[in-house]
Design a protein around this motif. Structure first.
Motif, PDB file in Angstrom:
ATOM      1  N   VAL A   1      45.551  59.003  33.710  1.00  0.00           N
ATOM      2  CA  VAL A   1      45.415  59.410  32.322  1.00  0.00           C
ATOM      3  C   VAL A   1      45.759  58.212  31.450  1.00  0.00           C
ATOM      4  O   VAL A   1      46.888  57.715  31.496  1.00  0.00           O
ATOM      5  CB  VAL A   1      46.334  60.606  31.981  1.00  0.00           C
TER       6      VAL A   1
ATOM      7  N   ILE B   1      40.913  60.199  33.254  1.00  0.00           N
ATOM      8  CA  ILE B   1      40.745  60.836  31.954  1.00  0.00           C
ATOM      9  C   ILE B   1      41.291  59.887  30.893  1.00  0.00           C
ATOM     10  O   ILE B   1      42.423  59.406  31.007  1.00  0.00           O
ATOM     11  CB  ILE B   1      41.479  62.189  31.885  1.00  0.00           C
TER      12      ILE B   1
ATOM     13  N   ASP C   1      37.058  62.576  27.054  1.00  0.00           N
ATOM     14  CA  ASP C   1      37.884  63.583  26.380  1.00  0.00           C
ATOM     15  C   ASP C   1      37.786  64.887  27.147  1.00  0.00           C
ATOM     16  O   ASP C   1      36.707  65.445  27.289  1.00  0.00           O
ATOM     17  CB  ASP C   1      37.416  63.806  24.941  1.00  0.00           C
ATOM     18  N   ASN C   2      38.933  65.386  27.623  1.00  0.00           N
ATOM     19  CA  ASN C   2      38.940  66.605  28.425  1.00  0.00           C
ATOM     20  C   ASN C   2      39.548  67.749  27.621  1.00  0.00           C
ATOM     21  O   ASN C   2      40.722  67.723  27.286  1.00  0.00           O
ATOM     22  CB  ASN C   2      39.732  66.397  29.719  1.00  0.00           C
ATOM     23  N   TYR C   3      38.723  68.735  27.315  1.00  0.00           N
ATOM     24  CA  TYR C   3      39.169  69.958  26.671  1.00  0.00           C
ATOM     25  C   TYR C   3      39.134  71.128  27.652  1.00  0.00           C
ATOM     26  O   TYR C   3      39.665  72.177  27.359  1.00  0.00           O
ATOM     27  CB  TYR C   3      38.249  70.311  25.492  1.00  0.00           C
TER      28      TYR C   3
ATOM     29  N   ARG D   1      43.579  63.566  27.157  1.00  0.00           N
ATOM     30  CA  ARG D   1      43.695  64.997  27.430  1.00  0.00           C
ATOM     31  C   ARG D   1      44.072  65.729  26.154  1.00  0.00           C
ATOM     32  O   ARG D   1      44.840  65.241  25.347  1.00  0.00           O
ATOM     33  CB  ARG D   1      44.770  65.259  28.490  1.00  0.00           C
TER      34      ARG D   1
ATOM     35  N   VAL E   1      43.887  70.370  34.844  1.00  0.00           N
ATOM     36  CA  VAL E   1      43.419  69.478  35.897  1.00  0.00           C
ATOM     37  C   VAL E   1      44.145  69.866  37.173  1.00  0.00           C
ATOM     38  O   VAL E   1      45.372  69.950  37.184  1.00  0.00           O
ATOM     39  CB  VAL E   1      43.696  67.996  35.559  1.00  0.00           C
TER      40      VAL E   1
ATOM     41  N   ASP F   1      43.876  71.983  28.187  1.00  0.00           N
ATOM     42  CA  ASP F   1      43.027  71.599  29.319  1.00  0.00           C
ATOM     43  C   ASP F   1      43.803  71.785  30.622  1.00  0.00           C
ATOM     44  O   ASP F   1      45.024  71.943  30.612  1.00  0.00           O
ATOM     45  CB  ASP F   1      42.520  70.165  29.174  1.00  0.00           C
TER      46      ASP F   1
END
Length: 122
Positions: free
Chosen positions: A89, A69, A53-55, A72, A78, A76
């Motif tokens: 993703v 990832i 989980d990308n915050y 998302r 990238v 966030d």
């Protein structure tokens, strides 16, 4: 915000929760983070970044890099910089590939090189 720096080739970093600034410099490094709320910066060739989980922020600089990832979240960021870098993703390739092109006003590559050379020499 805490800052962590790791330097060296073939390093492996595993974290459950990243709330800090993590910087890795080296080739063939692997970074695995479950929840990224901070910043991950990787500089090197053949590196992999795996985030569930990308915050937060992920920056990858170098050739043949891969960022995977699972999910998302809004807000966030990238950023991939380098040849043959890929962003996956949720199992789908989301990387934008761009190829270098000549200027439409030039006839051949020599015209482009001359304009760049004269600009740099100023």
């Amino acid at each position: 915000m805490k800052k962590y720096s790791i330097i060296g080739n073939k390093k492996k970093v595993t974290m459950e929760l990243n709330q800090s600034r993590l910087r890795i410099v080296g080739n063939a490094c692997i970074v695995r983070v479950a929840y990224n709320h901070g910043e991950i910066e990787v500089v090197g060739n053949d590196c992999r970044v795996e985030v569930t989980d990308n915050y937060g922020v992920i920056n990858l600089t170098g050739g043949s890099g891969l960022v995977t990832i699972s999910k998302r979240w809004k807000g966030d960021r990238v950023q991939l910089c380098g040849p043959s870098c890929h962003l996956m993703v949720d199992g789908k390739d989301k990387s934008d590939t761009y190829e270098a092109q000549l200027s439409p006003f030039s006839k051949d590559l020599d015209d482009v090189i001359e304009s760049i050379f004269s600009f740099v020499m100023r």
